[in-house]
Motif scaffolding. Structure first.
Motif, PDB file in Angstrom:
ATOM      1  N   ALA A   1     -86.076 -17.682 -10.994  1.00 39.52           N
ATOM      2  CA  ALA A   1     -86.038 -18.224  -9.636  1.00 39.52           C
ATOM      3  C   ALA A   1     -84.601 -18.431  -9.169  1.00 39.52           C
ATOM      4  N   THR A   2     -84.427 -18.634  -7.880  1.00 43.26           N
ATOM      5  CA  THR A   2     -83.107 -18.864  -7.286  1.00 43.26           C
ATOM      6  C   THR A   2     -82.803 -20.356  -7.253  1.00 43.26           C
ATOM      7  N   ASN A   3     -81.642 -20.704  -7.797  1.00 48.33           N
ATOM      8  CA  ASN A   3     -81.237 -22.100  -7.932  1.00 48.33           C
ATOM      9  C   ASN A   3     -80.243 -22.462  -6.825  1.00 48.33           C
ATOM     10  N   ALA A   4     -80.553 -23.504  -6.056  1.00 52.41           N
ATOM     11  CA  ALA A   4     -79.622 -24.011  -5.044  1.00 52.41           C
ATOM     12  C   ALA A   4     -78.548 -24.857  -5.730  1.00 52.41           C
ATOM     13  N   ILE A   5     -77.278 -24.584  -5.418  1.00 50.05           N
ATOM     14  CA  ILE A   5     -76.166 -25.364  -5.975  1.00 50.05           C
ATOM     15  C   ILE A   5     -75.232 -25.762  -4.835  1.00 50.05           C
ATOM     16  N   SER A   6     -74.523 -26.870  -4.999  1.00 53.96           N
ATOM     17  CA  SER A   6     -73.622 -27.298  -3.924  1.00 53.96           C
ATOM     18  C   SER A   6     -72.466 -26.316  -3.774  1.00 53.96           C
ATOM     19  N   ARG A   7     -71.889 -25.905  -4.902  1.00 57.56           N
ATOM     20  CA  ARG A   7     -70.853 -24.865  -4.919  1.00 57.56           C
ATOM     21  C   ARG A   7     -70.610 -24.483  -6.362  1.00 57.56           C
ATOM     22  N   TYR A   8     -69.967 -23.341  -6.579  1.00 57.53           N
ATOM     23  CA  TYR A   8     -69.658 -22.914  -7.944  1.00 57.53           C
ATOM     24  C   TYR A   8     -68.648 -23.883  -8.554  1.00 57.53           C
TER      25      TYR A   8
ATOM     26  N   ASN B   1     -78.567 -13.920 -16.151  1.00 60.21           N
ATOM     27  CA  ASN B   1     -79.561 -13.562 -15.135  1.00 60.21           C
ATOM     28  C   ASN B   1     -79.805 -14.663 -14.102  1.00 60.21           C
ATOM     29  N   LEU B   2     -79.103 -15.783 -14.237  1.00 66.90           N
ATOM     30  CA  LEU B   2     -79.307 -16.876 -13.282  1.00 66.90           C
ATOM     31  C   LEU B   2     -78.903 -16.453 -11.873  1.00 66.90           C
ATOM     32  N   LYS B   3     -79.690 -16.899 -10.892  1.00 65.82           N
ATOM     33  CA  LYS B   3     -79.413 -16.579  -9.489  1.00 65.82           C
ATOM     34  C   LYS B   3     -79.131 -17.876  -8.728  1.00 65.82           C
ATOM     35  N   PHE B   4     -78.025 -17.878  -7.967  1.00 69.52           N
ATOM     36  CA  PHE B   4     -77.601 -19.085  -7.276  1.00 69.52           C
ATOM     37  C   PHE B   4     -77.489 -18.867  -5.764  1.00 69.52           C
TER      38      PHE B   4
ATOM     39  N   ASN C   1     -86.961 -24.182   3.489  1.00 69.61           N
ATOM     40  CA  ASN C   1     -87.113 -22.895   4.188  1.00 69.61           C
ATOM     41  C   ASN C   1     -87.322 -21.716   3.237  1.00 69.61           C
ATOM     42  N   GLY C   2     -87.332 -21.998   1.933  1.00 64.16           N
ATOM     43  CA  GLY C   2     -87.641 -20.968   0.954  1.00 64.16           C
ATOM     44  C   GLY C   2     -86.483 -20.069   0.575  1.00 64.16           C
ATOM     45  N   SER C   3     -85.250 -20.386   1.015  1.00 64.39           N
ATOM     46  CA  SER C   3     -84.106 -19.547   0.656  1.00 64.39           C
ATOM     47  C   SER C   3     -83.629 -19.811  -0.772  1.00 64.39           C
ATOM     48  N   ALA C   4     -84.117 -20.891  -1.388  1.00 63.95           N
ATOM     49  CA  ALA C   4     -83.894 -21.157  -2.812  1.00 63.95           C
ATOM     50  C   ALA C   4     -85.170 -21.773  -3.359  1.00 63.95           C
TER      51      ALA C   4
END
Length: 286
Positions: free
Chosen positions: A106-113, A134-137, A152-155
């Motif tokens: 799944a796609t993980n929401a993060i504040s910033r790298y 393989n992590l997706k951010f 909104n489903g973007s993450a």
């Protein structure tokens, strides 16, 4: 009077700073200390330290260690909170995801790298035995960005401090799947090298003031009610948080602790190699 700028997240952990600033404790030491809220968390504060727009920051341990290793001209002068931070792993309330194992791709929401939400996502992935490469951010800047991205489903999921996000679990915005505690003390106080060189005694006085308030913070009359009202939390949740949270009130940070944390971060692939622990710290108690 010396002017210094300090920053931290606008969360209950930093209420002791609010008290000392409100009581003008620093002006007694001829220090005009100005606070700035950083809604974007540790990644935003590391950037501010690099740019010199803040002099002192209350940052997550893993974030500042990674950034100092990458060239941030700052030092850790003290652990601020020595207990772990409990990161809640959240999905949208109506999400089809039910368990951590569902989140592997799944796609993980993060504040910033480089932020805590980014680095702890890596720690969590390691704990689950996932392929970290393989992590997706998706970068969302702050807590509100995480709320928007899951809504909104973007993450697909978002990691943030358990008690800060509890109101959003209670009101049906988030559903918490699990928790992931940091395997190290969670918050440290970092200071720009230039400030340490020019204002060492001022930094020592600031530490004395904040340590004096955190030493007996839990004994403040009705502190649970005060925090619940200020941070829109339930008193029961604040009481649970107070029970598991331990501030450091004067112990210097050691090279042994930095080395131990680096060992874990290397294991988690958060850093590629260890550096001399002396690079990260400045002992203010000698």
């Amino acid at each position: 009077m010396i002017n210094l700028k300090i920053g931290g997240v606008p969360e209950h952990f930093n209420y002791p700073w609010y008290i000392t600033l409100k009581n003008k404790e620093y002006t007694k030491h001829n220090i005009n200390l100005r606070w700035q809220d950083f809604h974007g968390g540790t990644g935003q504060m590391c950037k501010a330290l690099r740019e010199g727009t803040v002099d002192i920051a209350i940052v997550l341990t893993e974030g500042i260690i990674k950034d100092i290793a990458a060239g941030n001209p700052s030092k850790i002068v003290q652990t601020y909170v020595k207990s772990p931070l409990i990161w809640g792993i959240h999905v949208a309330a109506k999400s089809s995801f039910k368990s951590i194992s569902d989140l592997e791709n799944a796609t993980n929401a993060i504040s910033r790298y480089g932020s805590g939400s980014h680095l702890m996502a890596i720690v969590n992935a390691y704990n689950q035995g996932w392929d970290i490469s393989n992590l997706k951010f998706k970068v969302v800047k702050d807590l509100q960005g995480g709320i928007d991205a899951l809504s909104n489903g973007s993450a697909d999921y978002f990691m943030w401090e358990h008690f800060t996000t509890k109101p959003y679990v209670d009101n049906g915005v988030f559903r918490r799947i699990d928790d992931c505690p940091t395997p190290w003390p969670c918050f440290v106080i970092a200071v720009r090298d230039e400030v340490l060189q020019n204002n060492s005694n001022d930094v020592k006085n600031i530490l004395k003031v904040i340590n004096n308030i955190t030493r007996d913070f839990k004994e403040i009359n009705q502190v649970d009610k005060i925090l619940a009202k200020r941070y829109q939390q339930k008193e029961a949740d604040i009481q649970k948080w107070l029970a598991i949270t331990e501030w450091n009130d004067s112990e210097p940070i050691t090279t042994e602790l930095i080395s131990e944390i680096q060992n874990k971060m290397k294991t988690f692939n958060v850093i590629s190699k260890k550096k001399d622990p002396e690079l990260f710290i400045k002992n203010m108690y000698i």
